[in-house]
Design a protein around this motif. Structure first.
Motif, PDB file in Angstrom:
ATOM      1  N   TYR A 299      -5.664  17.678  24.670  1.00 46.36           N
ATOM      2  CA  TYR A 299      -4.488  16.908  24.253  1.00 46.36           C
ATOM      3  C   TYR A 299      -4.873  15.451  24.022  1.00 46.36           C
ATOM      4  CZ  TYR A 299       0.026  14.511  24.573  1.00 46.36           C
ATOM      5  OH  TYR A 299       1.107  13.708  24.322  1.00 46.36           O
ATOM      6  N   ALA A 300      -5.579  14.868  24.990  1.00 47.69           N
ATOM      7  CA  ALA A 300      -5.967  13.466  24.862  1.00 47.69           C
ATOM      8  C   ALA A 300      -6.858  13.255  23.642  1.00 47.69           C
ATOM      9  CB  ALA A 300      -6.671  12.997  26.128  1.00 47.69           C
ATOM     10  N   MET A 301      -7.763  14.194  23.378  1.00 50.39           N
ATOM     11  CA  MET A 301      -8.642  14.053  22.226  1.00 50.39           C
ATOM     12  C   MET A 301      -7.858  14.194  20.926  1.00 50.39           C
ATOM     13  SD  MET A 301     -11.697  13.239  21.486  1.00 50.39           S
ATOM     14  CE  MET A 301     -12.645  13.579  22.963  1.00 50.39           C
ATOM     15  N   ALA A 302      -6.879  15.084  20.894  1.00 45.56           N
ATOM     16  CA  ALA A 302      -6.049  15.229  19.693  1.00 45.56           C
ATOM     17  C   ALA A 302      -5.278  13.947  19.424  1.00 45.56           C
ATOM     18  CB  ALA A 302      -5.102  16.414  19.844  1.00 45.56           C
ATOM     19  N   VAL A 303      -4.703  13.347  20.462  1.00 42.34           N
ATOM     20  CA  VAL A 303      -3.994  12.067  20.303  1.00 42.34           C
ATOM     21  C   VAL A 303      -4.957  10.998  19.798  1.00 42.34           C
ATOM     22  CG1 VAL A 303      -2.830  10.191  21.551  1.00 42.34           C
ATOM     23  CG2 VAL A 303      -2.197  12.580  22.001  1.00 42.34           C
ATOM     24  N   ASN A 304      -6.143  10.950  20.397  1.00 44.76           N
ATOM     25  CA  ASN A 304      -7.129   9.937  20.000  1.00 44.76           C
ATOM     26  C   ASN A 304      -7.529  10.093  18.533  1.00 44.76           C
ATOM     27  OD1 ASN A 304      -9.232   7.905  20.405  1.00 44.76           O
ATOM     28  ND2 ASN A 304     -10.658   9.617  20.306  1.00 44.76           N
ATOM     29  N   GLN A 305      -7.832  11.303  18.128  1.00 49.43           N
ATOM     30  CA  GLN A 305      -8.290  11.502  16.751  1.00 49.43           C
ATOM     31  C   GLN A 305      -7.160  11.325  15.741  1.00 49.43           C
ATOM     32  OE1 GLN A 305     -10.724  15.027  16.337  1.00 49.43           O
ATOM     33  NE2 GLN A 305     -12.197  14.297  17.855  1.00 49.43           N
ATOM     34  N   LEU A 306      -5.956  11.720  16.107  1.00 50.91           N
ATOM     35  CA  LEU A 306      -4.822  11.478  15.213  1.00 50.91           C
ATOM     36  C   LEU A 306      -4.582   9.978  15.077  1.00 50.91           C
ATOM     37  CD1 LEU A 306      -2.502  12.541  13.482  1.00 50.91           C
ATOM     38  CD2 LEU A 306      -1.117  12.731  15.575  1.00 50.91           C
ATOM     39  N   ALA A 307      -4.666   9.244  16.184  1.00 47.89           N
ATOM     40  CA  ALA A 307      -4.480   7.795  16.136  1.00 47.89           C
ATOM     41  C   ALA A 307      -5.520   7.146  15.230  1.00 47.89           C
ATOM     42  CB  ALA A 307      -4.570   7.203  17.544  1.00 47.89           C
ATOM     43  N   GLN A 308      -6.759   7.584  15.338  1.00 46.99           N
ATOM     44  CA  GLN A 308      -7.810   7.013  14.501  1.00 46.99           C
ATOM     45  C   GLN A 308      -7.560   7.312  13.023  1.00 46.99           C
ATOM     46  OE1 GLN A 308     -11.287   8.784  16.369  1.00 46.99           O
ATOM     47  NE2 GLN A 308     -11.689   6.913  17.514  1.00 46.99           N
ATOM     48  N   ALA A 309      -7.134   8.522  12.729  1.00 49.21           N
ATOM     49  CA  ALA A 309      -6.861   8.891  11.337  1.00 49.21           C
ATOM     50  C   ALA A 309      -5.693   8.085  10.785  1.00 49.21           C
ATOM     51  CB  ALA A 309      -6.575  10.387  11.240  1.00 49.21           C
ATOM     52  N   ILE A 310      -4.668   7.863  11.607  1.00 46.12           N
ATOM     53  CA  ILE A 310      -3.512   7.065  11.172  1.00 46.12           C
ATOM     54  C   ILE A 310      -3.933   5.623  10.917  1.00 46.12           C
ATOM     55  CG2 ILE A 310      -1.314   6.096  11.960  1.00 46.12           C
ATOM     56  CD1 ILE A 310      -0.854   8.822  13.400  1.00 46.12           C
ATOM     57  N   ALA A 311      -4.706   5.047  11.851  1.00 49.06           N
ATOM     58  CA  ALA A 311      -5.149   3.662  11.682  1.00 49.06           C
ATOM     59  C   ALA A 311      -5.988   3.502  10.420  1.00 49.06           C
ATOM     60  CB  ALA A 311      -5.938   3.213  12.908  1.00 49.06           C
ATOM     61  N   GLU A 312      -6.872   4.458  10.177  1.00 50.04           N
ATOM     62  CA  GLU A 312      -7.710   4.401   8.980  1.00 50.04           C
ATOM     63  C   GLU A 312      -6.852   4.443   7.716  1.00 50.04           C
ATOM     64  OE1 GLU A 312     -11.347   6.905   6.821  1.00 50.04           O
ATOM     65  OE2 GLU A 312     -10.647   7.476   8.828  1.00 50.04           O
ATOM     66  N   GLY A 313      -5.852   5.313   7.713  1.00 48.39           N
ATOM     67  CA  GLY A 313      -4.985   5.417   6.548  1.00 48.39           C
ATOM     68  C   GLY A 313      -4.129   4.192   6.341  1.00 48.39           C
ATOM     69  N   VAL A 314      -3.611   3.629   7.429  1.00 53.15           N
ATOM     70  CA  VAL A 314      -2.759   2.444   7.337  1.00 53.15           C
ATOM     71  C   VAL A 314      -3.546   1.260   6.789  1.00 53.15           C
ATOM     72  CG1 VAL A 314      -1.540   0.717   8.737  1.00 53.15           C
ATOM     73  CG2 VAL A 314      -1.116   3.156   9.102  1.00 53.15           C
ATOM     74  N   ASN A 315      -4.826   1.193   7.132  1.00 49.47           N
ATOM     75  CA  ASN A 315      -5.649   0.061   6.705  1.00 49.47           C
ATOM     76  C   ASN A 315      -6.134   0.169   5.265  1.00 49.47           C
ATOM     77  OD1 ASN A 315      -5.464  -1.304   9.155  1.00 49.47           O
ATOM     78  ND2 ASN A 315      -7.157  -0.151  10.047  1.00 49.47           N
ATOM     79  N   GLN A 316      -5.909   1.306   4.633  1.00 50.86           N
ATOM     80  CA  GLN A 316      -6.241   1.455   3.226  1.00 50.86           C
ATOM     81  C   GLN A 316      -5.104   0.883   2.372  1.00 50.86           C
ATOM     82  OE1 GLN A 316      -6.887   5.572   2.357  1.00 50.86           O
ATOM     83  NE2 GLN A 316      -8.790   5.725   3.539  1.00 50.86           N
ATOM     84  N   PRO A 317      -5.425   0.336   1.216  1.00 49.86           N
ATOM     85  CA  PRO A 317      -4.338  -0.056   0.297  1.00 49.86           C
ATOM     86  C   PRO A 317      -3.493   1.171  -0.042  1.00 49.86           C
ATOM     87  CG  PRO A 317      -6.454  -0.921  -0.436  1.00 49.86           C
ATOM     88  CD  PRO A 317      -6.757   0.042   0.673  1.00 49.86           C
ATOM     89  N   GLU A 318      -2.191   0.989  -0.134  1.00 51.61           N
ATOM     90  CA  GLU A 318      -1.299   2.115  -0.377  1.00 51.61           C
ATOM     91  C   GLU A 318      -1.647   2.851  -1.668  1.00 51.61           C
ATOM     92  OE1 GLU A 318       2.824   2.050   0.523  1.00 51.61           O
ATOM     93  OE2 GLU A 318       2.679   0.138   1.588  1.00 51.61           O
ATOM     94  N   SER A 319      -2.109   2.151  -2.669  1.00 50.18           N
ATOM     95  CA  SER A 319      -2.457   2.813  -3.925  1.00 50.18           C
ATOM     96  C   SER A 319      -3.657   3.706  -3.738  1.00 50.18           C
ATOM     97  CB  SER A 319      -2.763   1.758  -4.993  1.00 50.18           C
ATOM     98  OG  SER A 319      -3.829   0.904  -4.575  1.00 50.18           O
TER      99      SER A 319
END
Length: 322
Positions: A299-319
């Motif tokens: 569970y903790a690893m799933a939260v960690n990896q989802l958080a990392q994927a979200i942060a990576e996506g948020v930091n990309q330009p929306e386009s």
């Protein structure tokens, strides 16, 4: 015929149970609530076989290779990125206030309820009564949570107790808080005099952040990092995720980090069964904090990896993300 009909009639789960009178006495004594009203609530609860079935087959029984696929999907990642962007101001305000990276708050909501889309359809009262009476392995815990639910002030809940819905375990709201967690960690962030973990996004986000902080989240601290064992690596028995060895000790035992880490950082070692075989991970205090939400390292690893994927996506330009 009359006997057959009476056997088919649903019987209240607490009907004639010897513990009901004692529970009602304790709650009434502690809170001043009306015993008749408490009895009426308990008399209305029903044993649900589907709850017992659900708790007997938790997702955490799956190997990591399967468990990961439940939560690290493109749909859940994309929805998390969109959620973060939509509520960026609130998330970053709360993150700064509590010292918790916003992507981890979002990831908890993503894993628990798909960002509020699925908060559970079981009546909370049915869940806690069913598990408190009919699930011996954890009956003591669930009876304690039932007592806490009955003792919570009305302004700590999203509505009347007999209307609340949640998970098969009795967890409520977007962040799936048990009654004890509502009591100890939930906050009225929007200042309206009510803690509403179902309808108030400020309360929801701040309560998750407060939960992390109160369990020892380290601002800016690491969560997990891959390790590579050598052929002579020392076999370790790890009971839980509590950090217990400095990184340099694990290195000396034959576990090499695949990224730069503070040699003195207190860590643990988790071995997860991935699609390509065993995965070795250094885990740290913040990983341990996530396991206070759910004790499974997966569970903790799933939260960690989802958080990392979200942060990576948020930091990309929306386009670029489209």
């Amino acid at each position: 015929m009359l006997l057959a009909l009476s056997m088919m009639t649903a019987v209240p789960a607490w009907a004639e149970h010897p513990g009901q009178a004692q529970l009602v006495r304790e709650v009434a004594q502690d809170t001043g609530k009306d015993p008749a009203a408490l009895n009426a609530l308990l008399d209305g609860a029903r044993r649900q076989q589907s709850i017992l079935d659900a708790i007997s087959r938790p997702a955490e029984a799956k190997p990591w290779s399967e468990y990961r696929g439940i939560f690290l999907t493109p749909a859940r990642i994309d929805a998390g990125i969109a959620f973060y962007r939509q509520h960026r101001a609130l998330l970053e305000k709360i993150g700064a206030q509590y010292g918790v990276a916003p992507e981890y708050i979002v990831a908890i909501l993503g894993v628990e309820t798909f960002y509020g889309r699925n908060t559970g359809s079981y009546k909370v009262l049915d869940a806690l009564v069913t598990l408190g009476l009919y699930y011996p392995p954890r009956a003591t815990f669930f009876r304690g949570e039932l007592k806490t639910l009955l003792e919570l002030p009305d302004n700590h809940l999203a509505g009347p107790i007999d209307t609340l819905t949640g998970s098969y375990a009795g967890a409520q709201g977007w962040g799936q808080f048990m009654p004890g967690s509502i009591r100890d960690f939930a906050v009225d962030e929007d200042g309206d005099g009510r803690i509403d973990l179902q309808n108030s996004l400020p309360d929801i986000v701040a309560s998750v952040a407060n939960y992390f902080t109160k369990h020892g989240w380290v601002t800016g601290g690491p969560v997990a990092a891959r390790a590579q064992p050598d052929a002579a690596a020392k076999a370790l028995t790890v009971k839980d995720s509590t950090p217990q060895w400095p990184v340099e000790q694990l290195e000396a035992w034959g576990y090499a980090p695949l990224q730069h880490l503070n040699p003195g950082e207190s860590s643990s070692l988790q071995i997860l069964q991935g699609a390509q075989g065993s995965e070795y991970w250094f885990t740290f205090q913040n990983f341990y904090v996530i396991t206070r939400y759910n004790r499974s390292p997966m569970y903790a690893m799933a939260v960690n990896q989802l958080a990392q994927a979200i942060a990576e996506g948020v930091n990309q330009p929306e386009s670029a993300a489209q």
